[in-house]
Design a protein around this motif. Structure first.
Motif, PDB file in Angstrom:
ATOM      1  N   PHE A 135      29.041  32.701  41.245  1.00 21.51           N
ATOM      2  CA  PHE A 135      29.625  32.778  42.582  1.00 21.51           C
ATOM      3  C   PHE A 135      28.998  31.699  43.479  1.00 21.51           C
ATOM      4  N   GLY A 136      29.841  30.921  44.131  1.00 19.25           N
ATOM      5  CA  GLY A 136      29.365  29.835  44.998  1.00 19.25           C
ATOM      6  C   GLY A 136      29.178  28.531  44.243  1.00 19.25           C
ATOM      7  N   LYS A 137      29.344  28.585  42.912  1.00 13.79           N
ATOM      8  CA  LYS A 137      29.172  27.377  42.106  1.00 13.79           C
ATOM      9  C   LYS A 137      30.468  26.995  41.394  1.00 13.79           C
ATOM     10  N   LEU A 138      31.212  28.022  40.967  1.00 17.71           N
ATOM     11  CA  LEU A 138      32.466  27.814  40.229  1.00 17.71           C
ATOM     12  C   LEU A 138      33.563  28.632  40.893  1.00 17.71           C
ATOM     13  N   PRO A 139      34.839  28.286  40.645  1.00 14.80           N
ATOM     14  CA  PRO A 139      35.898  29.160  41.157  1.00 14.80           C
ATOM     15  C   PRO A 139      35.808  30.520  40.466  1.00 14.80           C
ATOM     16  N   VAL A 140      36.042  31.574  41.231  1.00 16.19           N
ATOM     17  CA  VAL A 140      36.023  32.941  40.680  1.00 16.19           C
ATOM     18  C   VAL A 140      37.282  33.629  41.185  1.00 16.19           C
ATOM     19  N   LYS A 141      38.136  34.096  40.284  1.00 17.55           N
ATOM     20  CA  LYS A 141      39.401  34.711  40.719  1.00 17.55           C
ATOM     21  C   LYS A 141      39.515  36.106  40.139  1.00 17.55           C
ATOM     22  N   LEU A 142      38.956  37.054  40.857  1.00 18.65           N
ATOM     23  CA  LEU A 142      38.827  38.413  40.322  1.00 18.65           C
ATOM     24  C   LEU A 142      40.180  39.009  39.969  1.00 18.65           C
ATOM     25  N   LYS A 143      41.149  38.867  40.873  1.00 20.62           N
ATOM     26  CA  LYS A 143      42.455  39.515  40.648  1.00 20.62           C
ATOM     27  C   LYS A 143      43.230  38.798  39.534  1.00 20.62           C
ATOM     28  N   ASP A 144      43.205  37.460  39.544  1.00 20.07           N
ATOM     29  CA  ASP A 144      43.977  36.716  38.527  1.00 20.07           C
ATOM     30  C   ASP A 144      43.374  36.842  37.137  1.00 20.07           C
ATOM     31  N   TRP A 145      42.076  37.070  37.063  1.00 18.35           N
ATOM     32  CA  TRP A 145      41.401  37.040  35.769  1.00 18.35           C
ATOM     33  C   TRP A 145      41.235  38.426  35.134  1.00 18.35           C
ATOM     34  N   GLY A 146      41.838  39.439  35.724  1.00 17.54           N
ATOM     35  CA  GLY A 146      41.773  40.771  35.122  1.00 17.54           C
ATOM     36  C   GLY A 146      40.387  41.400  35.161  1.00 17.54           C
ATOM     37  N   ILE A 147      39.603  41.065  36.188  1.00 21.82           N
ATOM     38  CA  ILE A 147      38.244  41.618  36.289  1.00 21.82           C
ATOM     39  C   ILE A 147      38.302  42.944  37.052  1.00 21.82           C
ATOM     40  N   ASP A 148      37.664  43.977  36.505  1.00 21.65           N
ATOM     41  CA  ASP A 148      37.653  45.295  37.158  1.00 21.65           C
ATOM     42  C   ASP A 148      36.382  45.514  37.963  1.00 21.65           C
ATOM     43  N   LEU A 149      35.284  44.900  37.497  1.00 18.00           N
ATOM     44  CA  LEU A 149      33.980  45.099  38.130  1.00 18.00           C
ATOM     45  C   LEU A 149      33.262  43.751  38.143  1.00 18.00           C
ATOM     46  N   PHE A 150      32.661  43.379  39.282  1.00 19.90           N
ATOM     47  CA  PHE A 150      32.044  42.050  39.384  1.00 19.90           C
ATOM     48  C   PHE A 150      30.771  42.168  40.219  1.00 19.90           C
ATOM     49  N   SER A 151      29.665  41.662  39.666  1.00 16.90           N
ATOM     50  CA  SER A 151      28.366  41.772  40.365  1.00 16.90           C
ATOM     51  C   SER A 151      27.951  40.439  40.954  1.00 16.90           C
ATOM     52  N   LEU A 152      27.395  40.497  42.153  1.00 14.56           N
ATOM     53  CA  LEU A 152      26.714  39.298  42.658  1.00 14.56           C
ATOM     54  C   LEU A 152      25.464  39.676  43.440  1.00 14.56           C
ATOM     55  N   SER A 153      24.602  38.673  43.631  1.00 14.65           N
ATOM     56  CA  SER A 153      23.277  38.910  44.220  1.00 14.65           C
ATOM     57  C   SER A 153      23.091  38.034  45.448  1.00 14.65           C
ATOM     58  N   GLY A 154      22.504  38.599  46.521  1.00 18.48           N
ATOM     59  CA  GLY A 154      22.324  37.849  47.764  1.00 18.48           C
ATOM     60  C   GLY A 154      21.318  36.713  47.653  1.00 18.48           C
ATOM     61  N   HIS A 155      20.215  36.968  46.941  1.00 17.71           N
ATOM     62  CA  HIS A 155      19.134  35.967  47.002  1.00 17.71           C
ATOM     63  C   HIS A 155      19.373  34.751  46.105  1.00 17.71           C
ATOM     64  N   LYS A 156      20.455  34.796  45.279  1.00 18.59           N
ATOM     65  CA  LYS A 156      20.764  33.613  44.458  1.00 18.59           C
ATOM     66  C   LYS A 156      21.668  32.643  45.216  1.00 18.59           C
ATOM     67  N   ILE A 157      22.149  33.072  46.377  1.00 16.36           N
ATOM     68  CA  ILE A 157      23.076  32.212  47.142  1.00 16.36           C
ATOM     69  C   ILE A 157      22.531  31.961  48.556  1.00 16.36           C
ATOM     70  N   ARG A 158      21.201  31.900  48.658  1.00 15.44           N
ATOM     71  CA  ARG A 158      20.529  31.607  49.912  1.00 15.44           C
ATOM     72  C   ARG A 158      20.715  32.718  50.953  1.00 15.44           C
ATOM     73  N   GLY A 159      20.949  33.942  50.437  1.00 14.55           N
ATOM     74  CA  GLY A 159      20.969  35.114  51.306  1.00 14.55           C
ATOM     75  C   GLY A 159      19.619  35.816  51.206  1.00 14.55           C
ATOM     76  N   THR A 160      19.650  37.127  51.349  1.00 13.41           N
ATOM     77  CA  THR A 160      18.404  37.887  51.406  1.00 13.41           C
ATOM     78  C   THR A 160      18.124  38.587  50.080  1.00 13.41           C
TER      79      THR A 160
END
Ligand code: PLP
Length: 383
Positions: free
Chosen positions: A181-206
């Motif tokens: 996330f934040g590095k490549l395109p991510v298309k949850l609905k088009d790609w048939g993804i039901d569950l998707f995880s991301l982390s705040g501190h890997k994208i300059r968040g907290t």
């Protein structure tokens, strides 16, 4: 000391730090409270959910805030397995998954679930065919990461999702998207993804923040029960300041993705070239993810290279941050067919958008200098 360990964690954006500090001072209300303080906090939470949903092109009601991707992955894997146990007790994952997925699956295995762990090819990939061939009547979940955190290898998420939706629509598809996330395109609905995880501190968040996208209609068994927060999926008073900080970082990562990828992949190529200058070093990464370079020396311990680079002013990683204190070789590199020595000797360099071209030049020089020093050590050892 220059910091090249962005796959482990990133320096938060100044805007994020300021927002969190400001909110901690002024908006300390509990979003469940009925008075003005609670209502203000509730509004901030609602807005943060909308911002994250917009960045992922999903509905706000599909976003569950968590304490990070470890929790998101645990909730996705165990929550789905427990919820749909009457449908079946078989799970599919890959050998190169992050421990928060891998160990969640192993824990379920100890509870009587059956697990298929897919091998990868020598570049670290699984195929949609492999996934489809592993599906059984009792399979409830497939969990495959998007970008590998050690090697930057990209899995064919779009193809896997399409195949699952076409042939096995009842099987849930979870994707660990922490390094994508934040590095490549991510298309949850088009790609048939039901569950998707991301982390705040890997994208300059907290740190201590993350989210799990749960497609509308998918049910999970909660891991934390209590007050019913987060649509009954994750009890506990929401940390509104940190969640708002997360939302800010999510928005900035989504908006800046193309700029990030263009800048950082150029730096990755310069560093890959510096690694190629020493024929003894083996590249474990390719030009897939923009921000990760991984290499090994078949006869040199990773720690020796890491500390040499540190003396030369560059902070890098051995394996992933969470397993770098473990003595065993990398499970990911072993699965790619690297020898035990090479798999113990993996060095990961990872970039972010806070670097400058001059810093990259300094890192390239440090790698050259490390190479010269290692050659001297090799000569001493073998002459
Ligand atoms: N998944 C991947 C691919 C990761 O790289 C990480 C972090 O190392 C995690 C999950 C866990 O994320 P967190 O630190 O937010 O728990």
């Amino acid at each position: 000391m220059l910091y090249f360990d962005h796959a482990a964690t990133t320096p938060p954006y100044e805007e994020v730090v300021e927002t969190v500090a400001e909110l901690m001072r002024r908006h300390y209300g509990n979003p469940s409270s009925l008075h003005k303080y609670g209502e203000e906090a509730g509004q901030l939470l609602k807005r943060a959910r909308e911002v994250c949903a917009a960045a992922l092109a999903v509905k706000p009601g599909e976003i569950i805030f968590t304490s990070g991707a470890t929790e998101s992955n645990n909730l996705a894997v165990k929550g789905a397995a427990l919820q749909y146990a009457s449908r079946g007790r078989h799970l599919v994952t890959a050998v190169t998954e992050h421990p928060s997925v891998f160990e969640s699956c192993r824990q379920l295995e100890q509870m009587g679930y059956e697990l298929t762990v897919l091998p990868v090819d020598e570049e670290g990939h699984v195929s949609a065919e492999q996934v489809a061939a592993a599906i059984r009547k009792d399979t409830v979940l497939v969990s495959i990461m998007h970008v590998n955190n050690e090697t930057g290898r990209i899995q064919p998420i779009h193809e896997i999702g399409a195949r699952l939706k076409a042939e096995f629509p009842k099987v849930l598809f979870h994707v660990d998207g922490v390094q994508s996330f934040g590095k490549l395109p991510v298309k949850l609905k088009d790609w048939g993804i039901d569950l998707f995880s991301l982390s705040g501190h890997k994208i300059r968040g907290t740190k201590g923040t993350g989210l799990l996208y749960v497609r509308e209609g998918v049910k999970l068994s909660p891991l934390l029960t209590g007050g019913g927060q987060e649509f009954d999926l994750r009890a506990g008073t929401e940390n509104v300041p940190l969640i708002v900080g997360l939302a800010k970082a999510v928005r900035m990562a989504a908006e800046g993705r193309e700029r990030f990828a263009a800048a950082v992949s150029g730096w990755r190529d310069i560093i890959m070239e510096a690694v190629r200058q020493n024929p003894a070093l083996e590249l474990n990464s390719g030009t897939e993810a923009p921000h990760i370079v991984n290499f090994s020396h078949p006869a040199m311990k990773a720690e020796v290279m890491l500390h040499t680079l540190e003396l030369l002013g560059a902070a890098v990683s051995t394996k992933s941050a969470c397993s770098s204190r473990l003595a065993e070789p990398s499970r990911v590199l072993l699965a790619m067919g690297r020898s035990g020595n090479a798999a113990s000797g993996g060095i990961r360099i990872s970039f972010g958008d806070s670097h400058t071209a001059d810093e990259i030049r300094q890192l390239a020089l440090a790698i050259q200098e490390m190479t010269t020093r290692l050659k001297t050590v090799e000569r001493r050892l073998f002459e």
